[in-house]
Design an enzyme around this catalytic site. Structure first.
Site, PDB file in Angstrom:
ATOM      1  N   ASN A  10     -10.986  -2.518  -5.612  1.00 52.76           N
ATOM      2  CA  ASN A  10     -10.179  -1.574  -6.386  1.00 52.76           C
ATOM      3  C   ASN A  10     -10.808  -1.205  -7.738  1.00 52.76           C
ATOM      4  O   ASN A  10     -10.356  -0.265  -8.401  1.00 52.76           O
ATOM      5  CB  ASN A  10      -8.747  -2.097  -6.593  1.00 52.76           C
ATOM      6  CG  ASN A  10      -7.895  -2.056  -5.344  1.00 52.76           C
ATOM      7  OD1 ASN A  10      -7.027  -2.911  -5.135  1.00 52.76           O
ATOM      8  ND2 ASN A  10      -8.106  -1.074  -4.476  1.00 52.76           N
ATOM      9  N   ASP A  67       0.833  -1.207   0.000  1.00 52.45           N
ATOM     10  CA  ASP A  67       0.000   0.000   0.000  1.00 52.45           C
ATOM     11  C   ASP A  67       0.870   1.259   0.000  1.00 52.45           C
ATOM     12  O   ASP A  67       2.008   1.242   0.459  1.00 52.45           O
ATOM     13  CB  ASP A  67      -0.914  -0.021   1.236  1.00 52.45           C
ATOM     14  CG  ASP A  67      -2.098   0.910   1.092  1.00 52.45           C
ATOM     15  OD1 ASP A  67      -2.357   1.395  -0.029  1.00 52.45           O
ATOM     16  OD2 ASP A  67      -2.773   1.162   2.105  1.00 52.45           O
TER      17      ASP A  67
HETATM   18  C1  IPE Z   1      -5.543  -2.773  -0.260  1.00 51.48           C
HETATM   19  O1  IPE Z   1      -5.161  -1.457  -0.457  1.00 51.48           O
HETATM   20  C2  IPE Z   1      -5.595  -3.499  -1.575  1.00 51.48           C
HETATM   21  C3  IPE Z   1      -4.306  -3.800  -2.174  1.00 51.48           C
HETATM   22  C4  IPE Z   1      -3.131  -3.575  -1.645  1.00 51.48           C
HETATM   23  C5  IPE Z   1      -4.367  -4.419  -3.472  1.00 51.48           C
HETATM   24  P1  IPE Z   1      -6.239  -0.294  -0.642  1.00 51.48           P
HETATM   25  O2  IPE Z   1      -5.475   0.967  -0.766  1.00 51.48           O
HETATM   26  O3  IPE Z   1      -7.158  -0.636  -1.758  1.00 51.48           O
HETATM   27  O4  IPE Z   1      -7.045  -0.380   0.712  1.00 51.48           O
HETATM   28  P2  IPE Z   1      -7.900   0.705   1.476  1.00 51.48           P
HETATM   29  O5  IPE Z   1      -8.889   1.291   0.496  1.00 51.48           O
HETATM   30  O6  IPE Z   1      -6.945   1.744   1.961  1.00 51.48           O
HETATM   31  O7  IPE Z   1      -8.551  -0.039   2.594  1.00 51.48           O
HETATM   32  C1  IPE Z   2      -1.519   0.200  -3.321  1.00 53.73           C
HETATM   33  O1  IPE Z   2      -1.281   1.574  -3.365  1.00 53.73           O
HETATM   34  C2  IPE Z   2      -1.693  -0.396  -4.685  1.00 53.73           C
HETATM   35  C3  IPE Z   2      -3.045  -0.913  -4.951  1.00 53.73           C
HETATM   36  C4  IPE Z   2      -4.043  -0.898  -4.130  1.00 53.73           C
HETATM   37  C5  IPE Z   2      -3.259  -1.490  -6.256  1.00 53.73           C
HETATM   38  P1  IPE Z   2      -2.473   2.623  -3.412  1.00 53.73           P
HETATM   39  O2  IPE Z   2      -2.785   2.924  -4.832  1.00 53.73           O
HETATM   40  O3  IPE Z   2      -3.625   2.141  -2.601  1.00 53.73           O
HETATM   41  O4  IPE Z   2      -1.790   3.867  -2.739  1.00 53.73           O
HETATM   42  P2  IPE Z   2      -2.452   4.899  -1.730  1.00 53.73           P
HETATM   43  O5  IPE Z   2      -3.010   4.111  -0.582  1.00 53.73           O
HETATM   44  O6  IPE Z   2      -3.513   5.640  -2.478  1.00 53.73           O
HETATM   45  O7  IPE Z   2      -1.316   5.785  -1.325  1.00 53.73           O
HETATM   46 MG    MG Z   3      -4.109   2.387  -0.640  1.00 49.90          MG
END
Ligand code: IPE
Ligand code: IPE
Ligand code: MG
Length: 269
Positions: free
Chosen positions: A83, A35
């Site tokens: 997502n 994340d």
């Molecule tokens: C969790 O991250 C999903 C993945 C790492 C693929 P998100 O960024 O989607 O989770 P939330 O929305 O912060 O809970």
């Molecule tokens: C994790 O990084 C990758 C996926 C969930 C695919 P994010 O895209 O959720 O990054 P933040 O949480 O917005 O910084």
């Molecule tokens: Mg995230």
């Protein structure tokens, strides 16, 4: 026992950390919620997708280091069912990066004897992505080293629903199994694999975001402020060291309160 010789260069800061690892207590399964890609990009005034692009290097180093650590299973959370709520361009970029990664890493995985595996409703993805995944599954199917799971179009709740559906389908076909924890575990996407011992989340968020809900029942959780694109083997080793300092009790107690009390402890464990 694991051979850590390739894990860190001699004299590097990582080597000092590697020396502290207890070789007999390396986790069998590490699961990571990758994340913070978006925040990494934002901090550099870049579009979010640049964070995903930069995250690929972190995936490469983590997979290689996990195999060198001697993990049996590494699971990376790459794309959740939730997502799909993201902007179309971001999803499109993620799918392209994924397709490229799976295609380019194939040979590397085989060379390192790593068996690729995908958790989730990945067959619903774009057919071009599905095709690259199938090819990599096929080419690594004989590998005997670490199992590398990528959770794709994944949701822990969907996984449990899918398991129940398959149990019911088997019942209808005359293949009846008792409904118990062992059976449910066998019908999950992670069938046959040990549950994660260690769950890592990057970027400081304190939630599980629908990841491996069944399997993390007794996982040790380690959260780092490091954003995923900056995550490297040093962070993984730090997580393993933190894991090794934990006392896993599984609801029990390690020492009887006073000598003789063990006579009264239940035989169930
Ligand atoms: C969790 O991250 C999903 C993945 C790492 C693929 P998100 O960024 O989607 O989770 P939330 O929305 O912060 O809970
Ligand atoms: C994790 O990084 C990758 C996926 C969930 C695919 P994010 O895209 O959720 O990054 P933040 O949480 O917005 O910084
Ligand atoms: Mg995230």
């Amino acid at each position: 026992m694991a051979d850590f010789s390739k894990l860190a260069d001699p004299g590097s800061p990582e080597e000092l950390l590697v020396r502290r690892i207890d070789r007999e207590r390396v986790p069998r399964h590490v699961a990571i919620i990758m994340d913070g890609n978006g925040r990494w990009a934002k901090a550099r005034s870049m579009p979010r997708v640049e964070g995903h692009r930069a995250g690929v290097a972190a995936v490469r180093d983590t997979v290689e280091a996990s195999a060198q650590l001697g993990l049996e299973v590494l699971t990376l959370y790459a794309f959740s069912v939730e997502n799909w709520k993201r902007p179309r361009f971001e999803i499109w970029t993620l799918m392209n990066l994924l397709k490229e990664y799976v295609r380019k890493e194939r040979r590397n995985l085989v060379n390192n004897d790593i068996r690729f595996n995908v958790l989730g409703r990945w067959r619903e993805l774009d057919p071009l992505v599905v095709r690259e995944i199938e090819q990599t599954l096929e080419e690594t199917a004989h590998c005997k080293g670490m199992h590398f799971n990528v959770a794709l179009n994944y949701s822990g709740r969907c996984e449990i629903v899918d398991a129940c559906r398959r149990i019911v389908a088997d019942w209808a076909a005359g293949k009846r199994a008792d409904i118990d924890e062992e059976t449910l575990g066998r019908y999950l996407y992670t069938s046959g694999q040990p549950d994660p011992d260690l769950l890592i989340r990057t970027s400081g968020e304190l939630r599980v975001s629908n990841f491996l809900l069944w399997q993390i029942a007794y996982a040790e959780i380690w959260v780092t402020q490091t954003l995923w694109p900056d995550f490297r083997r040093k962070d993984l080793i730090e997580a393993v060291l933190a894991f090794q300092s934990r006392e896993r009790r599984y609801g029990g107690v390690l020492q009887p309160e006073s000598p003789g009390m063990e006579l009264f402890s239940s035989s169930r464990s």
